[in-house]
Design a protein around this motif. Structure first.
Motif, short mmCIF file in Angstrom:
data_model
loop_
_atom_site.label_atom_id
_atom_site.label_comp_id
_atom_site.label_asym_id
_atom_site.label_seq_id
_atom_site.Cartn_x
_atom_site.Cartn_y
_atom_site.Cartn_z
N GLN A 1 0.77 -1.24 0.09
CA GLN A 1 0.05 0.01 -0.07
C GLN A 1 0.94 1.30 0.11
O GLN A 1 1.87 1.43 0.66
N ALA A 2 0.54 2.31 -0.79
CA ALA A 2 1.25 3.43 -0.78
C ALA A 2 1.36 4.15 0.43
O ALA A 2 2.22 5.20 0.94
N THR A 3 0.16 4.30 1.13
CA THR A 3 0.10 4.91 2.49
C THR A 3 1.05 4.23 3.28
O THR A 3 1.85 5.10 4.27
N THR A 4 1.38 3.09 3.35
CA THR A 4 2.29 2.44 4.26
C THR A 4 3.65 2.88 3.76
O THR A 4 4.43 3.03 4.60
N GLY B 1 4.22 6.48 -2.52
CA GLY B 1 4.43 6.97 -1.29
C GLY B 1 5.58 7.62 -0.79
O GLY B 1 5.46 8.61 -0.06
N LEU C 1 4.50 5.63 2.59
CA LEU C 1 4.60 7.17 2.77
C LEU C 1 4.85 7.24 4.24
O LEU C 1 5.66 8.25 4.60
N ASN C 2 4.27 6.23 5.24
CA ASN C 2 4.77 6.19 6.60
C ASN C 2 5.85 5.92 6.88
O ASN C 2 6.94 6.30 7.84
N GLN D 1 5.57 11.34 -2.02
CA GLN D 1 4.65 11.88 -1.51
C GLN D 1 5.50 12.64 -0.29
O GLN D 1 5.39 13.76 0.09
#
Length: 321
Positions: free
Chosen positions: A198-201, A229, A203-204, A232
């Motif tokens: 996942q791109a959100t992971t 991610g 990013l984090n 970003q």
């Protein structure tokens, strides 16, 4: 119902039956990708679709909604086998988990592997990037970017890994790390953050390494969503002028990041060729023809400096028809 209507209805039914018969006469070769929602895999499917039209093959386009859905891909493979296809093309989501299901599938049909391997010797043929060489190329261009931004090839480097145990991604990381160790003693690989596709992971994870390693000068993202991610995070932290990001694969988001200087380079594969040639080889295999055991479909490193060439545009922005 009048006579003319009856004749028209009968003709329509006959035409439908004829069409069905003709359709049934075509060999069926399902193509099972890792994630049908990803741009990369949509390009693979576009290549497979093109081959289907070219060789008169029925090509069901199958796959889970996430590269992390390993059970979903196994179920899709089992259902595809139950349909008694001429052959199957598959990109395994996970090396160990897909080994036995592919062994079982190969007992009743030819199985062609693409992109990433599995714990099996049952592939009739395999098509994909030499991912170790691709990872090494990513290391070389990252070192170039670090020198351009900092004046020297020194500092901390992190890796963002898409999925644990994914053969293609693991090989890219190995190629990258081995090349760094062999050629760039001033660079220190300090972290490998493993995500869940996942791109959100991503990013984090990128935010975490920026915070944890103040001497961070470079990041290698081993898959498309990791690059999304990470890019970003770099933009939000305004860190692109001091941190070099190199990522595998491309879509509109990452190409824009390349153009904006957020991503330094993209290591781009040839997914259209992967999908097209896999269907062609699967068809040959189903007809008893000899097929090559392994085909390297290539990887090209593209920076902002050369992204506007015709060759780069064809790889960065392939058409999905």
């Amino acid at each position: 119902m009048n006579k003319r209507t009856l004749i028209l209805a009968a003709f329509t039914m006959l035409a439908a039956q004829t069409y069905t018969a003709l359709a049934d006469d075509r060999p069926t070769i399902p193509v099972i990708v890792k994630d049908t929602t990803s741009f990369y895999w949509q390009i693979v499917l576009a290549g497979a679709r093109s081959a289907g039209k070219e060789f008169n093959v029925n090509v069901p386009e199958l796959g889970a909604q996430s590269e992390g859905d390993i059970a979903g891909q196994i179920s899709i493979l089992e259902n595809a086998v139950a349909g008694k296809p001429a052959a199957i093309v598959i990109s395994p989501t996970q090396f160990s988990a897909l080994g036995k299901p592919i062994d079982m599938a190969a007992k009743s049909t030819k199985v062609i592997g693409i992109d990433g391997s599995a714990d099996t010797k049952s592939f009739t043929s395999f098509l994909g990037t030499d991912n170790i060489a691709g990872g090494a190329a990513a290391a070389d261009v990252l070192a170039e970017g670090v020198k351009q931004k900092t004046g020297k090839i020194e500092g901390d480097v992190a890796v963002l890994t898409n999925i644990a145990g994914q053969d293609s991604g693991d090989r890219r990381v190995k190629g990258f790390v081995d090349e760094i160790k062999a050629k760039y003693p001033g660079l220190n690989v300090v972290a490998n953050k493993v995500a869940d596709g996942q791109a959100t992971t991503a990013l984090n994870n990128m935010n975490d390494v920026i915070t944890a390693y103040p001497k961070l000068v470079g990041v290698f993202a081993n898959a498309l969503v990791m690059g999304q991610g990470a890019g970003q995070a770099l933009a939000e932290n305004k860190a692109q002028n001091r941190i070099t990001l190199v990522s595998f694969d491309s879509d509109d988001k990452t190409v824009k990041m390349l153009s904006d200087g957020i991503i330094y380079a993209l290591a781009v594969q040839n997914p259209f060729r992967e999908g097209h040639d896999a269907v062609e080889i699967a068809l040959d295999a189903s007809r008893g023809k000899s097929t090559p055991s392994n085909i390297d479909t290539g990887v090209t490193v593209i920076t902002k400096a050369d992204m506007d060439t015709d060759a780069s545009k064809a790889l960065l922005s392939p058409k999905v028809n």
